[in-house]
Design a protein around this motif. Structure first.
Motif, PDB file in Angstrom:
ATOM      1  N   ASN A 214       0.802  -1.222   0.000  1.00 20.83           N
ATOM      2  CA  ASN A 214       0.000   0.000   0.000  1.00 20.83           C
ATOM      3  C   ASN A 214       0.836   1.274   0.000  1.00 20.83           C
ATOM      4  OD1 ASN A 214       0.811  -0.738   2.666  1.00 20.83           O
ATOM      5  ND2 ASN A 214      -0.592   0.776   3.501  1.00 20.83           N
ATOM      6  N   GLU A 216       3.235   3.855  -1.869  1.00 20.69           N
ATOM      7  CA  GLU A 216       3.619   4.319  -3.203  1.00 20.69           C
ATOM      8  C   GLU A 216       4.914   5.118  -3.079  1.00 20.69           C
ATOM      9  OE1 GLU A 216       1.829   7.264  -6.671  1.00 20.69           O
ATOM     10  OE2 GLU A 216       0.465   6.264  -5.272  1.00 20.69           O
ATOM     11  N   THR A 218       8.121   7.385  -4.338  1.00 27.39           N
ATOM     12  CA  THR A 218       8.465   8.430  -5.310  1.00 27.39           C
ATOM     13  C   THR A 218       9.782   9.065  -4.897  1.00 27.39           C
ATOM     14  OG1 THR A 218       6.136   8.913  -5.760  1.00 27.39           O
ATOM     15  CG2 THR A 218       7.729  10.589  -6.380  1.00 27.39           C
ATOM     16  N   THR A 338      -3.903   3.265   1.229  1.00 27.59           N
ATOM     17  CA  THR A 338      -2.840   3.821   0.395  1.00 27.59           C
ATOM     18  C   THR A 338      -2.121   4.963   1.108  1.00 27.59           C
ATOM     19  OG1 THR A 338      -4.037   3.234  -1.614  1.00 27.59           O
ATOM     20  CG2 THR A 338      -2.328   4.922  -1.808  1.00 27.59           C
ATOM     21  N   LYS A 340       1.653   7.558   0.637  1.00 22.21           N
ATOM     22  CA  LYS A 340       2.729   7.976  -0.263  1.00 22.21           C
ATOM     23  C   LYS A 340       4.006   8.188   0.533  1.00 22.21           C
ATOM     24  CE  LYS A 340      -0.261  10.342  -3.632  1.00 22.21           C
ATOM     25  NZ  LYS A 340       0.033   9.469  -4.785  1.00 22.21           N
ATOM     26  N   HIS A 408       0.262  -0.076 -11.021  1.00 24.05           N
ATOM     27  CA  HIS A 408       0.314   1.323 -11.394  1.00 24.05           C
ATOM     28  C   HIS A 408       0.765   2.221 -10.243  1.00 24.05           C
ATOM     29  CE1 HIS A 408      -3.605   1.128  -9.396  1.00 24.05           C
ATOM     30  NE2 HIS A 408      -3.516   2.437  -9.232  1.00 24.05           N
ATOM     31  N   ASN A 409       0.520   1.818  -9.004  1.00 26.10           N
ATOM     32  CA  ASN A 409       0.884   2.650  -7.859  1.00 26.10           C
ATOM     33  C   ASN A 409       2.133   2.138  -7.146  1.00 26.10           C
ATOM     34  OD1 ASN A 409      -0.261   0.336  -6.841  1.00 26.10           O
ATOM     35  ND2 ASN A 409      -1.330   1.362  -5.157  1.00 26.10           N
ATOM     36  N   CYS A 410       3.008   1.473  -7.863  1.00 28.18           N
ATOM     37  CA  CYS A 410       4.202   0.888  -7.250  1.00 28.18           C
ATOM     38  C   CYS A 410       5.226   1.973  -6.935  1.00 28.18           C
ATOM     39  CB  CYS A 410       4.801  -0.166  -8.178  1.00 28.18           C
ATOM     40  SG  CYS A 410       6.296  -0.945  -7.528  1.00 28.18           S
ATOM     41  N   ASP A 412       7.498   5.692  -8.880  1.00 29.19           N
ATOM     42  CA  ASP A 412       7.536   6.655  -9.986  1.00 29.19           C
ATOM     43  C   ASP A 412       8.161   6.059 -11.241  1.00 29.19           C
ATOM     44  OD1 ASP A 412      10.600   8.388  -9.314  1.00 29.19           O
ATOM     45  OD2 ASP A 412       9.875   6.580  -8.359  1.00 29.19           O
ATOM     46  N   ARG A 415       5.537   4.017 -13.011  1.00 25.17           N
ATOM     47  CA  ARG A 415       4.570   4.887 -13.698  1.00 25.17           C
ATOM     48  C   ARG A 415       5.130   5.375 -15.023  1.00 25.17           C
ATOM     49  NH1 ARG A 415       3.941   6.943  -8.460  1.00 25.17           N
ATOM     50  NH2 ARG A 415       5.147   8.808  -8.974  1.00 25.17           N
TER      51      ARG A 415
END
Length: 692
Positions: A214, A216, A218, A338, A340, A408-410, A412, A415
């Motif tokens: 959960n 993500e 970046t 989720t 970040k 898709h939310n793994c 950057d 993406r």
């Protein structure tokens, strides 16, 4: 998995209110409780939020004996002791805390009388004579010794503590008692070192899946403005009604972060080691109760924090190592929703960590080990592959890595892979950067650590700037690399560092307590330079690297980018923006114009002086200053020039003078940037026109 007998489940529900064990928890319980006394020990890596504390709390209640828990985190131990005593069925305390400052004889007598089931202590207390004597006196009533944060034992760990190394005495003091070593972050090398140092018998090595699906991930470079970097993510967290933790590498950066966010109307507390104890507890309670949603902190905050609704964890500055990074992002998304995790890295992060490490007494071997940990963190920020895979590979979690599926939310990078951009293929000749590498490495080796990469790049491009060192100006490679931009050479230096041709060495300043990092050519780089050109292996561009992107951008750079190509909307990719700005610099570098931007190496103060004088002559003397639209900008530019000239007169040391002047010019440029936000670079011609 074998079924769990009812007697274990009954005890679990009665004392902890849980109906079952998690898979790894039950494996540990079986190894410690089902197998006969004198069996093997256990070393387990358990992901943050999995339920590590239950693995040593349950045996104490099930066996009705004493379990000693050793941990370096006094605040965490206090929280667990208070929570256990608060939930005690009998109303009597069932847990206590011993430390170096506590010598209450009555508590020791109560421990030996089995009034407590769980005894928490620091490693310093246990390894002293009284601590080891207490363990011997407990005899058969001592069921287990649990060592939390066991990675501190290993010299390969990121938080090695000498007091933990003394825990090797436990096996000799109580040879019949089982040991349970627990940690949330440890590579396979660290796990083996833990078992060896604790002299574990037939150790069972266990590892929970380290992947947090959960979260993500970046990674972005720092921008010029802190608020511009953070604002989109803070808005997202606010809409998600979640809490935010922002980690910085220094206390000064933490305080600045809290002040800046408070100035922007965001309620934010700070947390670091220099705060008074009462204020730290107050800030932590406000954060835990959601009275304050944002916490700006150093690494001192977070260990033992079990707040479920942390939606965003930001690292404003790369951490010192992957272990610390993984541990701190583990504070996010504990409720399974989720979250970040965003890392903003800068060029000065490595120097900051080196300075902090060199302020402590370190052996040469330990310093080298810390550099190895830092290089893995640097590689994580620069990788173009899946960041989740990198983390799992670093911690040797092969089982999770094999079952990992791209989503898709793994991260950057994933993406970007889902939406690839059309890029021109590189010609075979463009893949080989051996010529430019030879120019850079050759000059860097000859100046022997006296010149940084910024000045070295100026010399390779043949700059007439006074900042160019005299040794570089006399070097045979001076001006030989003018066909490449300074941005391109910095990207080349990043690749040479990643491939082992260049390394940063920490040097102390002669007039300051602080030091700095200076690039040096490694043994590998020296051997490559000393090879005969005909036998020298080529150096190729790494696919997907920043150098690769800049080289491809140059192929498309035939005209100045239009404003339409600079979309400053919320969905912009900052890497694409950097490439667009780099393309603009590539195009303008062939003309006589100067390019102003974040790199201030090209500012000519004499040209500014002449432009101000020329502009002053163009303004009619009879016109009121306040009626002229150009007056505000004119006054700011004159003030900038006056300040820089004052700095040049008063500062004797060249490095101090340069730093102060650069800071003052950058403040001026920041103000201009806020007035004209659609201009990505600042162009200043030799004859500026009067503003209308």
């Amino acid at each position: 998995m074998l079924p769990k007998p009812k007697k274990y489940i009954s005890c679990l529900y009665e004392n902890f209110g849980l109906s079952t064990f998690k898979p790894l928890q039950w494996k540990i319980m079986r190894a410690l409780l089902v197998q006969p006394r004198g069996g093997g020990d256990v070393c387990a890596v358990i992901a943050t939020g999995y339920g590590k504390s239950l693995t040593y709390q349950f045996p104490a209640f099930y066996l009705n004996k004493v379990v000693v828990v050793i941990s370096p985190l006094i605040a965490l131990m206090e929280d667990q002791v208070n929570a256990l005593n608060h939930k005690s069925k009998t109303g009597e305390p069932c847990a206590c805390l011993l430390g170096t400052a506590q010598e209450d004889r009555a508590i020791k007598e109560r421990i030996l009388a089995l009034h407590f089931k769980l005894v928490y202590a620091t490693p310093e207390y246990i390894t002293r004579g009284n601590g080891l004597k207490m363990l011997r006196d407990l005899g058969d009533n001592l069921a287990l010794i649990a060592i939390d944060e066991a990675h501190c034992i290993s010299k390969w760990g990121h938080e090695f503590r000498p007091a933990y190394r003394q825990l090797s005495q436990l096996r000799e003091a109580v040879p019949q008692v089982r040991l349970l070593a627990l940690t949330g972050t440890a590579t396979l090398r660290v796990r083996r070192d833990i078992c060896e140092q604790l002299q574990m018998r037939r150790p069972l090595l266990l590892c929970s899946g380290l992947d947090r699906p959960n979260l993500e991930l970046t990674v972005r470079p720092k921008g010029a403005q802190l608020w511009s970097d953070l604002q989109p993510y803070l808005s997202w967290a606010e809409e998600a009604a979640g809490a935010v933790i922002i980690y910085s590498n220094t206390i000064r950066d933490t305080e600045h972060m809290a002040q800046e966010l408070s100035r922007r109307g965001k309620s934010c507390h700070s947390y670091h080691s220099k705060l008074p104890l009462e204020l730290k507890r107050s800030n932590q309670q406000d954060f835990a109760s959601d009275r304050v949603r944002i916490m700006a902190a150093t690494t001192a905050f977070g260990l033992g924090i079990d707040k479920p609704n942390v939606r965003l964890v930001v690292h404003y500055g790369a951490p010192s190592d992957m272990e610390r990074y993984y541990q701190e992002i583990g504070r996010a998304g504990r409720d399974g929703l989720t979250a970040k995790c965003v890392l903003f890295w800068g060029d000065t992060d490595a120097a900051t960590h080196q300075r902090l490490q060199q302020s402590q007494p370190l052996t040469a071997q330990r310093s080298e080990e810390l550099q190895q940990l830092a290089s893995a963190m640097l590689e994580y920020t620069q990788t173009t592959q899946c960041r989740r895979q990198y983390i799992l590979r670093y911690f040797d979690d092969q089982a999770t890595l094999g079952a990992l599926q791209r989503r898709h939310n793994c991260c950057d990078n994933c993406r970007k892979a889902r939406h690839p951009q059309a890029v021109p293929p590189l010609e075979p000749g463009q893949l080989d950067v051996s010529r430019e590498s030879q120019l850079l490495l050759g000059m860097l080796r000859d100046v022997n650590g006296r010149v940084g990469l910024a000045r070295l790049t100026l010399a390779l491009r043949g700059s007439s700037s006074k900042r160019v060192h005299s040794d570089c100006r006399r070097h045979e490679n001076f001006g030989s690399g003018a066909h490449r931009s300074s941005v391109w050479y910095r990207a080349l230096a990043e690749q040479l560092k990643a491939t082992g041709y260049i390394k940063d060495e920490y040097q102390r300043g002669s007039k300051s307590a602080f030091g700095f990092l200076m690039p040096q050519v490694t043994l590998k780089g020296c051997c490559w330079l000393d090879e005969e050109p005909a036998h020298r292996g080529p150096i190729h561009i790494l696919p997907g690297s920043r150098l690769d992107r800049l080289t491809r951008q140059r192929q498309k750079c035939h005209k100045k980018p239009s404003k339409a190509s600079l979309d400053w909307g919320s969905d912009i990719d900052l890497d694409d923006l950097d490439e667009t700005a780099a393309s603009a610099e590539q195009t303008l570098s062939s003309s006589n114009d100067s390019v102003w931007g974040p790199d201030l190496d090209w500012i000519d103060f004499q040209q500014i002086d002449e432009a101000v004088a020329a502009q002053s002559n163009c303004i009619a003397p009879t016109a009121p200053v306040h009626n002229s639209p150009a007056a505000p900008a004119q006054n700011e530019l004159e003030s900038l020039l006056a300040d820089c000239q004052k700095i040049l007169r008063e500062e004797q040391e060249e490095s101090t003078c340069t730093l102060k002047a650069r800071k003052r010019v950058w403040q001026y440029l920041e103000g201009s940037y806020q007035r004209q936000p659609l201009i990505p670079k600042y162009k200043y011609g030799s004859r500026p026109t009067k503003s209308n």
